[in-house]
Each structure stands twice: as C-alpha cells, then as structure tokens.
Design a protein around this motif. Structure first.
Motif, PDB file in Angstrom:
ATOM      1  N   TYR A   1       6.163  10.898  -3.439  1.00  0.00           N
ATOM      2  CA  TYR A   1       4.778  10.743  -3.885  1.00  0.00           C
ATOM      3  C   TYR A   1       4.256   9.316  -3.946  1.00  0.00           C
ATOM      4  CZ  TYR A   1       6.926   9.842  -8.507  1.00  0.00           C
ATOM      5  OH  TYR A   1       7.671   9.343  -9.554  1.00  0.00           O
ATOM      6  N   CYS A   2       5.133   8.313  -3.865  1.00  0.00           N
ATOM      7  CA  CYS A   2       4.656   6.922  -3.892  1.00  0.00           C
ATOM      8  C   CYS A   2       5.751   5.989  -3.405  1.00  0.00           C
ATOM      9  CB  CYS A   2       4.200   6.514  -5.294  1.00  0.00           C
ATOM     10  SG  CYS A   2       5.501   6.587  -6.554  1.00  0.00           S
ATOM     11  N   LYS A   3       5.327   4.787  -2.985  1.00  0.00           N
ATOM     12  CA  LYS A   3       6.260   3.717  -2.646  1.00  0.00           C
ATOM     13  C   LYS A   3       5.971   2.520  -3.553  1.00  0.00           C
ATOM     14  CE  LYS A   3       6.073   3.211   1.893  1.00  0.00           C
ATOM     15  NZ  LYS A   3       6.707   2.658   3.133  1.00  0.00           N
ATOM     16  N   THR A   4       6.987   1.678  -3.731  1.00  0.00           N
ATOM     17  CA  THR A   4       6.924   0.684  -4.807  1.00  0.00           C
ATOM     18  C   THR A   4       7.109  -0.747  -4.304  1.00  0.00           C
ATOM     19  OG1 THR A   4       9.259   1.151  -5.259  1.00  0.00           O
ATOM     20  CG2 THR A   4       7.628   2.290  -6.608  1.00  0.00           C
ATOM     21  N   ASN A   5       6.614  -1.680  -5.102  1.00  0.00           N
ATOM     22  CA  ASN A   5       6.442  -3.065  -4.686  1.00  0.00           C
ATOM     23  C   ASN A   5       7.752  -3.859  -4.631  1.00  0.00           C
ATOM     24  OD1 ASN A   5       4.659  -5.070  -3.802  1.00  0.00           O
ATOM     25  ND2 ASN A   5       4.372  -5.907  -5.846  1.00  0.00           N
ATOM     26  N   VAL A   6       7.737  -4.905  -3.813  1.00  0.00           N
ATOM     27  CA  VAL A   6       8.900  -5.761  -3.555  1.00  0.00           C
ATOM     28  C   VAL A   6       8.437  -7.217  -3.452  1.00  0.00           C
ATOM     29  CG1 VAL A   6      10.101  -3.919  -2.298  1.00  0.00           C
ATOM     30  CG2 VAL A   6       8.678  -5.544  -1.040  1.00  0.00           C
ATOM     31  N   PRO A   7       9.375  -8.167  -3.431  1.00  0.00           N
ATOM     32  CA  PRO A   7       8.991  -9.560  -3.178  1.00  0.00           C
ATOM     33  C   PRO A   7       8.641  -9.776  -1.702  1.00  0.00           C
ATOM     34  CG  PRO A   7      11.180  -9.399  -4.193  1.00  0.00           C
ATOM     35  CD  PRO A   7      10.806  -8.038  -3.731  1.00  0.00           C
ATOM     36  N   GLN A   8       7.821 -10.764  -1.438  1.00  0.00           N
ATOM     37  CA  GLN A   8       7.666 -11.251  -0.062  1.00  0.00           C
ATOM     38  C   GLN A   8       9.057 -11.580   0.476  1.00  0.00           C
ATOM     39  OE1 GLN A   8       6.379 -15.331   0.417  1.00  0.00           O
ATOM     40  NE2 GLN A   8       4.889 -14.743   1.994  1.00  0.00           N
ATOM     41  N   THR A   9       9.403 -11.035   1.628  1.00  0.00           N
ATOM     42  CA  THR A   9      10.698 -11.196   2.311  1.00  0.00           C
ATOM     43  C   THR A   9      11.813 -10.334   1.720  1.00  0.00           C
ATOM     44  OG1 THR A   9      11.714 -13.043   1.052  1.00  0.00           O
ATOM     45  CG2 THR A   9      10.138 -13.622   2.808  1.00  0.00           C
TER      46      THR A   9
ATOM     47  N   GLY B   1       9.345  -2.963  -8.122  1.00  0.00           N
ATOM     48  CA  GLY B   1       8.360  -1.921  -8.368  1.00  0.00           C
ATOM     49  C   GLY B   1       9.012  -0.644  -8.870  1.00  0.00           C
ATOM     50  N   GLU B   2      10.154  -0.291  -8.296  1.00  0.00           N
ATOM     51  CA  GLU B   2      10.907   0.873  -8.769  1.00  0.00           C
ATOM     52  C   GLU B   2      11.332   0.688 -10.222  1.00  0.00           C
ATOM     53  OE1 GLU B   2      11.742   3.949  -7.802  1.00  0.00           O
ATOM     54  OE2 GLU B   2      10.504   3.641  -6.030  1.00  0.00           O
ATOM     55  N   GLY B   3      11.855  -0.495 -10.541  1.00  0.00           N
ATOM     56  CA  GLY B   3      12.310  -0.751 -11.905  1.00  0.00           C
ATOM     57  C   GLY B   3      11.195  -0.578 -12.914  1.00  0.00           C
ATOM     58  N   SER B   4      10.026  -1.159 -12.616  1.00  0.00           N
ATOM     59  CA  SER B   4       8.880  -1.080 -13.510  1.00  0.00           C
ATOM     60  C   SER B   4       8.365   0.351 -13.635  1.00  0.00           C
ATOM     61  CB  SER B   4       7.773  -2.007 -12.997  1.00  0.00           C
ATOM     62  OG  SER B   4       6.668  -2.003 -13.857  1.00  0.00           O
ATOM     63  N   LEU B   5       8.246   1.061 -12.508  1.00  0.00           N
ATOM     64  CA  LEU B   5       7.753   2.441 -12.510  1.00  0.00           C
ATOM     65  C   LEU B   5       8.653   3.348 -13.343  1.00  0.00           C
ATOM     66  CD1 LEU B   5       5.775   4.597 -11.343  1.00  0.00           C
ATOM     67  CD2 LEU B   5       7.406   4.860  -9.452  1.00  0.00           C
ATOM     68  N   ILE B   6       9.969   3.213 -13.184  1.00  0.00           N
ATOM     69  CA  ILE B   6      10.904   4.067 -13.902  1.00  0.00           C
ATOM     70  C   ILE B   6      10.919   3.718 -15.389  1.00  0.00           C
ATOM     71  CG2 ILE B   6      13.348   4.709 -14.121  1.00  0.00           C
ATOM     72  CD1 ILE B   6      13.484   4.321 -11.010  1.00  0.00           C
TER      73      ILE B   6
END
Length: 538
Positions: free
Chosen positions: A174-182, A212-217
């Motif tokens: 249902y969604c994809k989550t954020n990461v750092p540049q590179t 992003g996964e860490g924050s979402l969970i």
C-alpha cells in the motif's frame, strides 16, 4: 529529466502528486497542537475510528493474519485502517514516497470476495496483511527514486522479486517509504521528498537508509515493512525509532530487481532485504513464511534453505559485548546493555562477557569494498540529476574516496576471508549460541550527526544475521559524563560528546542487538524470541 525543470521543480511535482493520494477526510487539522513526540497523535486526532485504533494498535502482523482467517476482521477494513494511519504518519513525519492506497483497498476487497466465493480454499500465508516497502523496491507504475532526482518520473515496469512473492503469498502492498539521497547515509533526507522525522522526538533523525520504514512502523502506520541492509540500514532506523528489525543472512530473502545507487556489477558486501516490525515474532513469522515459500523460484541468488521448525531444549549461551573497542556507547546505551545482561542472567541464561576481535580491520576492509569504484557511479547519478548533495551525503565526502585496483580488491577479499575464519573460530572457542551487544554507540542523534556504523557493519562484513530488540527510552537520570569516558581516541571522543544531556535526547528509544551465525537465521529467531520475552515480558 524532462525539459529544463530543476530539481526543485521535480521535487515539488513529486510531493504534490504523492499528497493528492491522501483522502481529504484523512487530513489532520492544522489547528492541532503538536509536541516533539507525535506517536500518540494518530490515536487522538479524530481520524481513526475506535475499531481502526484497535486494529492498528492492538495487533502485530501475526495477530492480523490470524484474525482475518477467523473472520474477526476483513482484509478490506484492515487495509483501510493502515492506509489511514499511514496517511496520518506521513503528515506528521514525512515518511512516505509513493502512495497507492486505493489500489491496495481494491486488492483487499478482491481478497475478501475470493474468500466469500470459495470459503474452503486453502488460506495463503499472508492473506490480507498490509505490508509497506522501502522505496528501493520496484512496483509497476511507480517511481523508485531512492532519494535521487535522476530516477524521478521513471516508473517501474516490473515488480522486484520480493514484492512479487509477497503478493503471491496474499499480502496487500500500500505504500513505499523514504530513504536518504544515495541510500548511503543514516539520515533519510533527500532533494526529492525531503527529510523523514523521528516520531518519538521530531528533532532527532529517523535513521537510514530504511528511515521511512522505521518512522512509519513507530507510528503504527505499518506493523510489518521491508527494508534493506548493507551496513545497518534496517537496524539503524530500528534503533532510532524503537522498533524490531532483522538483518538476515544473505541468500534467504529475495533481493533481485531493486533500484540501486551502485553499479549492477559491484562485488563485495552482500546487501540483504529483511523485516522491520512491531514485534520480534512478526520478524520470525516473516522469515518462516519466506523460507517456506521456495524463494529461490523468485530470485536465483536465494539458497534452497528451508525453515525446519526445530526448537532447542536448552538455554542458549550468549556472549555479552559491552562495546566494540572502537566507539564508546553513550551513557543511556551503556545502561541498557548492562540492564539487559543482568535480566538475562537473572533468568538463568549463561552470559559470558567477551571482547570482539579485529573490529578496526573489519571496518577498514568493509569501507574499501563499499567504494571499489571510488563511488563514481553514484556521484554520476547526482550530477546527471543536476541536484546538490544533501548535508549527510556531503559529510561522507564521496569525491575523496579512492578507487581500488583489481589487486587491491583481491587483497580486500583475502582480508575478509581471513577475518571471517577468525570469527568462525572465535564463535566456537567461546561455545556461543548468540552475541548480545549495542546496535550502535549512540541513540538517534540530531539531524546529520549519525557517524559510527561499526556496531552494525561488522555483521554485514561477516554475513551474520542480527536483530534489534527495543529496550526502553532515555531517562532523565542518563546524565552526560566527562570526556574521559570516551576510551578509544579522537573520533570516539567527537562522537561521544554529541550526547550533551538527556533533555536533548528526550524519548529517544534504546535497544540491544542480538547476533547469530551465518545461515542460522531460524536458530537466531528462536533466541531473539527468548531474549525479547525476558527483556520486555513479551
């Protein structure tokens, strides 16, 4: 990139596109008063019904699968609840990149209809379970920018191997989550979607690269998500956000077909995919499900290694490592590892204190293997995207990393094999079943200040599975102490001085890391479950 659009134009368009997929009645009131800890906002903001609060807060992934099977919940109502909660999490922490809530709800509805029309059919292992994905996983029709302008507006045409398997097992994506540049730093900040915040303390990093996964969970906008890890990218966000995260041995969880900042032919340390979750048993459930599903049919690099279902009748012998001999843990990290060790001893486990061998050498070889090409490939992606480096990437100083010659790379490989043999001997000499140690010398830090990764990176170097278990939070009594507590030189002191007061790190989660031997992932999962039950009465 289309025409003469700048990276700022591309970012604005991508963020506007993402935000349009949040329903109007799922938007938080601008009048809502927020503090630095926003973990309770989903429960109090008035968007979720009482039933949806119960679905998202009172269940882990194992519970949800069970209750859907028992028809206590429908797949559709579970999916709607997590889509709503993920939308709330996004508005508070900027944790999402691609949103496909409506497609997910329609898939869940179809799963319910299939059950109704054929109730005697066998249940799929993940039937109706919402699972979130790190941005690097490809889903047709969606970008995988991995925080880089270069990859924006280039939607995938095929699924990565793992999402394809998850769908075949009945999951709902249902969604994809954020990461750092590179995806090469521990701060999930980039020029496409901006910075993900830590919901426990908005002034601290959410970690990376699966931040992003860490924050979402942590916000319970997901109870099971998938990250990737080459130096700690599952475990660092798990530490920062107070969740469970497991780095499996390589060749167990499908990884093929992802967006990557590396040349496709780059050799060296194996990057792996693995679970991030709200419970240790959810991580074990994920591993059992994947290992029982003939994952090698989806990814040729996967081993024909199956979950055996064996249980040990004896208590494990655990090596206790208080620090890695390179970086001194912050005062609250020292406290939590000692408290954990005492609880394990009080429970009757055999805990023996050890010093890890050859850590500086392993760290040096690992960094060399990360940069065989002098990081030219990723630097070219930044240049072609016509975007500046974000602060955390600038601090890595990619341009200063030297290339390796062929002989140099063979020397690195030989050095790695020698140290892998030394750790193999170390493990058996000490008759270990597992090692427990900090996941990092620090808690979540202020933005762009996360430095040492030796506590996580070592186990990628060795290809040993490792799991993060939350243990509490920073307390007022965790006062900063003198510089003479930093034991290992100038770089250690610089990192140690980041901890200036418990107030700066208020509500920052604490955790421990539990490590097993290569390809002993099932045995480690059993030990993690035991350790978690002792530390958290779970």
């Amino acid at each position: 990139m289309a025409g003469d659009k700048t990276y700022v134009d591309i970012s604005r368009a991508k963020c506007e596109q993402r935000d349009r997929f949040i329903r109007d009645d799922w938007r938080i009131s601008k009048k809502l008063s927020l503090g630095n800890n926003v973990t309770q906002v989903p429960k109090t903001c008035g968007i979720l019904t009482e039933r949806e609060i119960g679905i998202t807060e009172d269940n882990d992934a194992v519970d949800l699968v069970k209750k859907i099977r028992q028809q206590e919940y429908t797949a559709e109502e579970v999916t709607v609840a997590f889509c709503k909660r993920a939308a709330i999490a996004q508005q508070l922490t900027n944790c999402l990149t691609e949103i496909f809530f409506e497609d997910a709800i329609e898939r869940a509805r179809q799963l319910d209809q299939e059950r109704a029309s054929n109730p005697s059919a066998p249940w799929k292992p993940l039937h109706g379970l919402p699972i979130s994905l790190k941005d690097s996983f490809n889903v047709p029709g969606l970008d995988s920018t991995i925080g880089m302008t270069y990859f924006a507006n280039k939607p995938a045409t095929e699924y990565s191997a793992l999402p394809k398997l998850l769908l075949d097992l009945g999951a709902v994506l249902y969604c994809k989550t954020n990461v750092p540049q590179t995806m090469m730093t521990a701060d999930s900040d980039n020029n496409v979607f901006g910075r993900t915040l830590n919901p426990s303390n908005l002034k601290l990093t959410a970690g990376g690269s699966s931040g992003g996964e860490g924050s979402l969970i942590a916000m319970r906008g997901s109870v099971l998500g998938i990250g990737t890890d080459i130096a700690g990218s599952i475990r660092i966000p798990s530490i920062c956000n107070g969740i469970y995260g497991a780095r499996p041995s390589s060749g167990i969880v499908p990884f093929d077909g992802q967006q990557s900042p590396e040349d496709p032919g780059m050799p060296g340390i194996e990057v792996v995919a693995g679970p991030m979750a709200t419970s240790s048993r959810a991580c074990a459930f994920f591993m059992k499900t994947i290992m029982s599903a003939q994952a090698w049919r989806y990814d040729t690099s996967c081993l024909h290694l199956r979950w055996q279902g064996h249980q040990s009748s004896r208590k494990p012998r655990i090596g206790l490592v208080l620090d890695d001999g390179v970086y001194t843990p912050f005062p609250p990290v020292r406290r939590t590892i000692r408290e954990a060790a005492q609880k394990l001893r009080d429970a009757g486990l055999d805990v023996v204190e050890l010093r890890l061998p050859h850590v500086p050498a392993a760290v040096g070889i690992t960094y060399g293997m990360f940069a065989v090409d002098g990081c030219e490939f990723v630097q070219n992606l930044i240049k072609e995207g016509k975007e500046p480096e974000v602060e955390s990437v600038t601090r890595v100083n990619l341009a200063a990393i030297p290339k390796s010659s062929l002989q140099g790379y063979m020397d690195l490989t030989a050095g790695r094999r020698k140290l892998q043999a030394a750790y193999h001997e170390f493990w058996f000499e000490n008759e270990l079943d597992a090692i427990i140690l900090p996941g990092a010398p620090q808690t979540a830090t202020r933005f762009d200040e996360w430095g040492p990764i030796s506590y996580t990176m070592l186990w990628n170097f060795l290809d040993y599975p490792a799991t993060i278990i939350p243990t509490g939070r920073v307390r007022e009594s965790d006062v900063a102490d003198g510089d003479d507590s930093a034991l290992y030189g100038e770089q250690d002191l610089k990192n140690y001085k980041l901890y200036d007061s418990p107030e700066t790190y208020k509500d920052a989660p604490l955790s421990v890391q539990v490590v097993g031997m290569k390809q002993e992932d099932e045995a480690l999962a059993e030990i993690v479950g035991l350790v978690d039950s002792i530390l958290n009465h779970s």
